[in-house]
Scaffold this motif. Structure first.
Motif, PDB file in Angstrom:
ATOM      1  N   PRO A   1       0.809  -1.230   0.000  1.00  0.00           N
ATOM      2  CA  PRO A   1       0.000   0.000   0.000  1.00  0.00           C
ATOM      3  C   PRO A   1       0.838   1.275   0.000  1.00  0.00           C
ATOM      4  CG  PRO A   1      -0.086  -1.109   2.150  1.00  0.00           C
ATOM      5  CD  PRO A   1       0.564  -2.063   1.198  1.00  0.00           C
ATOM      6  N   GLN A   2       2.099   1.175   0.419  1.00  0.00           N
ATOM      7  CA  GLN A   2       2.961   2.366   0.460  1.00  0.00           C
ATOM      8  C   GLN A   2       3.547   2.721  -0.910  1.00  0.00           C
ATOM      9  OE1 GLN A   2       3.487  -0.377   2.355  1.00  0.00           O
ATOM     10  NE2 GLN A   2       2.696   0.291   4.355  1.00  0.00           N
ATOM     11  N   TYR A   3       3.309   1.883  -1.896  1.00  0.00           N
ATOM     12  CA  TYR A   3       3.906   2.119  -3.220  1.00  0.00           C
ATOM     13  C   TYR A   3       3.339   3.396  -3.826  1.00  0.00           C
ATOM     14  CZ  TYR A   3       5.439   1.174  -8.034  1.00  0.00           C
ATOM     15  OH  TYR A   3       6.017   1.239  -9.282  1.00  0.00           O
ATOM     16  N   SER A   4       4.217   4.345  -4.130  1.00  0.00           N
ATOM     17  CA  SER A   4       3.815   5.633  -4.687  1.00  0.00           C
ATOM     18  C   SER A   4       4.742   5.992  -5.847  1.00  0.00           C
ATOM     19  CB  SER A   4       3.872   6.718  -3.600  1.00  0.00           C
ATOM     20  OG  SER A   4       3.458   7.967  -4.113  1.00  0.00           O
ATOM     21  N   PRO A   5       4.569   5.338  -6.991  1.00  0.00           N
ATOM     22  CA  PRO A   5       5.475   5.557  -8.124  1.00  0.00           C
ATOM     23  C   PRO A   5       5.353   6.959  -8.715  1.00  0.00           C
ATOM     24  CG  PRO A   5       3.571   4.277  -8.817  1.00  0.00           C
ATOM     25  CD  PRO A   5       3.480   4.401  -7.319  1.00  0.00           C
ATOM     26  N   VAL A   6       6.444   7.418  -9.284  1.00  0.00           N
ATOM     27  CA  VAL A   6       6.482   8.704  -9.965  1.00  0.00           C
ATOM     28  C   VAL A   6       5.836   8.542 -11.337  1.00  0.00           C
ATOM     29  CG1 VAL A   6       8.008  10.490 -10.875  1.00  0.00           C
ATOM     30  CG2 VAL A   6       8.602   9.295  -8.758  1.00  0.00           C
TER      31      VAL A   6
ATOM     32  N   LYS B   1      -4.896   0.843 -17.852  1.00  0.00           N
ATOM     33  CA  LYS B   1      -3.484   0.858 -18.237  1.00  0.00           C
ATOM     34  C   LYS B   1      -2.862  -0.517 -18.021  1.00  0.00           C
ATOM     35  CE  LYS B   1      -2.893   5.774 -17.129  1.00  0.00           C
ATOM     36  NZ  LYS B   1      -2.126   6.763 -16.327  1.00  0.00           N
ATOM     37  N   PRO B   2      -1.985  -0.945 -18.950  1.00  0.00           N
ATOM     38  CA  PRO B   2      -1.343  -2.261 -18.818  1.00  0.00           C
ATOM     39  C   PRO B   2      -0.291  -2.254 -17.714  1.00  0.00           C
ATOM     40  CG  PRO B   2      -0.396  -1.069 -20.659  1.00  0.00           C
ATOM     41  CD  PRO B   2      -1.524  -0.217 -20.142  1.00  0.00           C
ATOM     42  N   LEU B   3      -0.099  -3.407 -17.089  1.00  0.00           N
ATOM     43  CA  LEU B   3       0.906  -3.542 -16.040  1.00  0.00           C
ATOM     44  C   LEU B   3       2.093  -4.354 -16.547  1.00  0.00           C
ATOM     45  CD1 LEU B   3      -1.208  -4.224 -12.795  1.00  0.00           C
ATOM     46  CD2 LEU B   3      -0.268  -2.051 -13.635  1.00  0.00           C
ATOM     47  N   ASN B   4       3.280  -3.847 -16.290  1.00  0.00           N
ATOM     48  CA  ASN B   4       4.519  -4.522 -16.678  1.00  0.00           C
ATOM     49  C   ASN B   4       4.508  -5.963 -16.166  1.00  0.00           C
ATOM     50  OD1 ASN B   4       7.307  -5.435 -16.685  1.00  0.00           O
ATOM     51  ND2 ASN B   4       7.924  -3.299 -16.929  1.00  0.00           N
TER      52      ASN B   4
ATOM     53  N   THR C   1       5.400   5.284 -13.342  1.00  0.00           N
ATOM     54  CA  THR C   1       4.266   5.022 -14.221  1.00  0.00           C
ATOM     55  C   THR C   1       4.346   5.920 -15.447  1.00  0.00           C
ATOM     56  OG1 THR C   1       2.891   6.643 -13.064  1.00  0.00           O
ATOM     57  CG2 THR C   1       2.806   4.356 -12.279  1.00  0.00           C
ATOM     58  N   GLY C   2       3.387   5.775 -16.346  1.00  0.00           N
ATOM     59  CA  GLY C   2       3.439   6.514 -17.602  1.00  0.00           C
ATOM     60  C   GLY C   2       4.206   5.716 -18.635  1.00  0.00           C
TER      61      GLY C   2
ATOM     62  N   PRO D   1      16.416   0.149 -19.241  1.00  0.00           N
ATOM     63  CA  PRO D   1      16.249   1.283 -18.324  1.00  0.00           C
ATOM     64  C   PRO D   1      15.094   2.200 -18.690  1.00  0.00           C
ATOM     65  CG  PRO D   1      18.184   1.597 -19.706  1.00  0.00           C
ATOM     66  CD  PRO D   1      17.737   0.187 -19.924  1.00  0.00           C
ATOM     67  N   ARG D   2      14.543   2.069 -19.884  1.00  0.00           N
ATOM     68  CA  ARG D   2      13.411   2.915 -20.293  1.00  0.00           C
ATOM     69  C   ARG D   2      12.068   2.356 -19.834  1.00  0.00           C
ATOM     70  NH1 ARG D   2      14.846   2.866 -26.567  1.00  0.00           N
ATOM     71  NH2 ARG D   2      15.252   0.711 -25.920  1.00  0.00           N
ATOM     72  N   ASN D   3      12.047   1.130 -19.330  1.00  0.00           N
ATOM     73  CA  ASN D   3      10.788   0.494 -18.939  1.00  0.00           C
ATOM     74  C   ASN D   3      10.097   1.243 -17.803  1.00  0.00           C
ATOM     75  OD1 ASN D   3      11.342  -1.460 -20.827  1.00  0.00           O
ATOM     76  ND2 ASN D   3      11.882  -3.055 -19.349  1.00  0.00           N
ATOM     77  N   THR D   4       8.774   1.137 -17.781  1.00  0.00           N
ATOM     78  CA  THR D   4       7.961   1.712 -16.709  1.00  0.00           C
ATOM     79  C   THR D   4       6.935   0.665 -16.273  1.00  0.00           C
ATOM     80  OG1 THR D   4       6.128   2.599 -18.039  1.00  0.00           O
ATOM     81  CG2 THR D   4       8.137   3.931 -17.924  1.00  0.00           C
ATOM     82  N   ASP D   5       6.079   1.046 -15.354  1.00  0.00           N
ATOM     83  CA  ASP D   5       5.012   0.141 -14.919  1.00  0.00           C
ATOM     84  C   ASP D   5       4.013  -0.127 -16.041  1.00  0.00           C
ATOM     85  OD1 ASP D   5       6.186   0.219 -12.457  1.00  0.00           O
ATOM     86  OD2 ASP D   5       4.484   1.114 -11.391  1.00  0.00           O
ATOM     87  N   ASN D   6       3.931   0.793 -16.998  1.00  0.00           N
ATOM     88  CA  ASN D   6       2.894   0.703 -18.029  1.00  0.00           C
ATOM     89  C   ASN D   6       3.411   0.546 -19.445  1.00  0.00           C
ATOM     90  OD1 ASN D   6       1.736   3.369 -16.077  1.00  0.00           O
ATOM     91  ND2 ASN D   6       0.813   1.332 -15.964  1.00  0.00           N
TER      92      ASN D   6
END
Length: 350
Positions: A105-110, A157-160, A168-169, A283-288
């Motif tokens: 629950p603490q996950y707060s991605p940029v 949005k898709p998840l990695n 994210t983004g 290194p360019r990967n994101t959550d989405n």
């Protein structure tokens, strides 16, 4: 020749152990994210063998080999503290919390999408909300399927499929979900003045050379490659990217272009080996948004096709040259591991 650093003898056994367990070839402390190196030489583990595929078979039935299992070690470079090409810092993600199945629950991605993407170039998707892509399928002429299998979609949005990245983004990537690329590994035998194969003094095996480019975006040496255009066959992407990045085919005279194309066609119609097909720890990967690739080796056995053409950097390449395959190579993303697989298949020095 690229001034790659030499390794001392005692490092090689350690490197072998790390490779067997699919760990990065740098200091790694499980569970401590700050200790993870973002070196561009992280290997991928594979238990599959490389199979020969003819050009005609490759065009129509690209078999999946060397796919990385989902249970592999969590991605590393996809969690680099600072996102490339920006001042954006990722939210730190320890190994234990990478997998989406772990409640956090603490996950707060940029949230970050680069201006080059938000400026709506033709190669990028619009923002979610302004359009509604169909994920896990071929969406019009854009392939949104993943080599990893079906991926989850949350809030549109898709998840990695490999888990959290701290951001994210889309970052620098154009597509939501998988961004498909192709990496042509073009090789030849290193020969002496008489045309005889050069054998390594230690391994006694013949030395392979491959075409390497120096990327303009990060300064790392890499295999030439690029993104698959919408509706484009991967076989054509491999040929196009090599021509543009290593031979600068877009800038040569029409008379020279014809000769280049003839030699390129000769090489890419030869039997090739699909070395890898799957997720790339980039290194360019994101959550989405994340990178996936197909890497194929095309070998100039006789040295009379592209080997005789002068290499010229073009497109995204800063420099280009033939480089000896060796275990000391430190390359972009997981390219070093691709070359290791090629060396083993060709029974060459590594």
């Amino acid at each position: 020749m690229v001034p790659f650093c030499l390794r001392t003898n005692w490092i090689r056994p350690i490197r072998v152990v790390l490779t067997l367990f699919s760990l990065p070839r740098t200091a790694y402390t499980p569970g401590v994210w700050s200790a993870v190196s973002c070196s561009f030489s992280h290997p991928f583990k594979t238990s599959h063998t490389i199979r020969p595929i003819s050009s005609s078979f490759f065009y129509h039935q690209m078999a999946s080999i060397c796919m990385m299992p989902s249970s592999a070690v969590p991605h590393v470079k996809s969690r680099c503290p600072q996102y490339p090409g920006s001042n954006v810092k990722r939210f730190p993600v320890p190994d234990a919390n990478v997998d989406w199945s772990q409640k956090w629950p603490q996950y707060s991605p940029v949230s970050y999408t680069a201006p080059s993407v938000t400026n709506k170039p033709a190669w990028a998707d619009p923002d979610i909300g302004s359009f509604h892509p169909r994920f896990n399928c071929v969406d019009g002429n854009v392939d949104r399927t993943s080599f990893e299998g079906s991926y989850n979609v949350e809030m549109g949005k898709p998840l990695n499929p490999r888990g959290r990245t701290g951001l994210t983004g889309r970052g620098l990537l154009g597509r939501w979900g998988p961004n498909h690329a192709a990496d042509p590994i073009v090789t030849r035998w290193k020969v002496d003045a008489k045309g005889a194969k050069v054998h390594h003094p230690v391994s006694k095996r013949p030395v392979l050379q491959f075409v390497s480019i120096k990327r303009k975006d990060c300064g790392e040496w890499a295999i030439p490659g690029g993104m698959v255009d919408p509706g484009e066959q991967i076989s054509l992407t491999l040929q196009r990217e090599f021509s543009e990045e290593a031979l600068n085919s877009l800038a040569v005279l029409p008379s020279e272009r014809a000769e280049i194309q003839e030699r390129i066609n000769k090489l890419f119609k030869s039997p090739g080996f699909q070395v890898y097909k799957g997720y790339v720890d980039d290194p360019r990967n994101t959550d989405n948004a994340w990178m996936e690739t197909v890497a194929v080796n095309f070998h100039d056995e006789s040295g009379n096709s592209v080997s005789e053409l002068p290499l010229q950097a073009g497109d995204d390449a800063g420099q280009v040259q033939w480089v000896d395959l060796d275990s000391s190579l430190a390359l972009y993303a997981n390219h070093s591991h691709f070359l290791e697989l090629v060396a083993k298949e060709r029974k060459a020095h590594w």
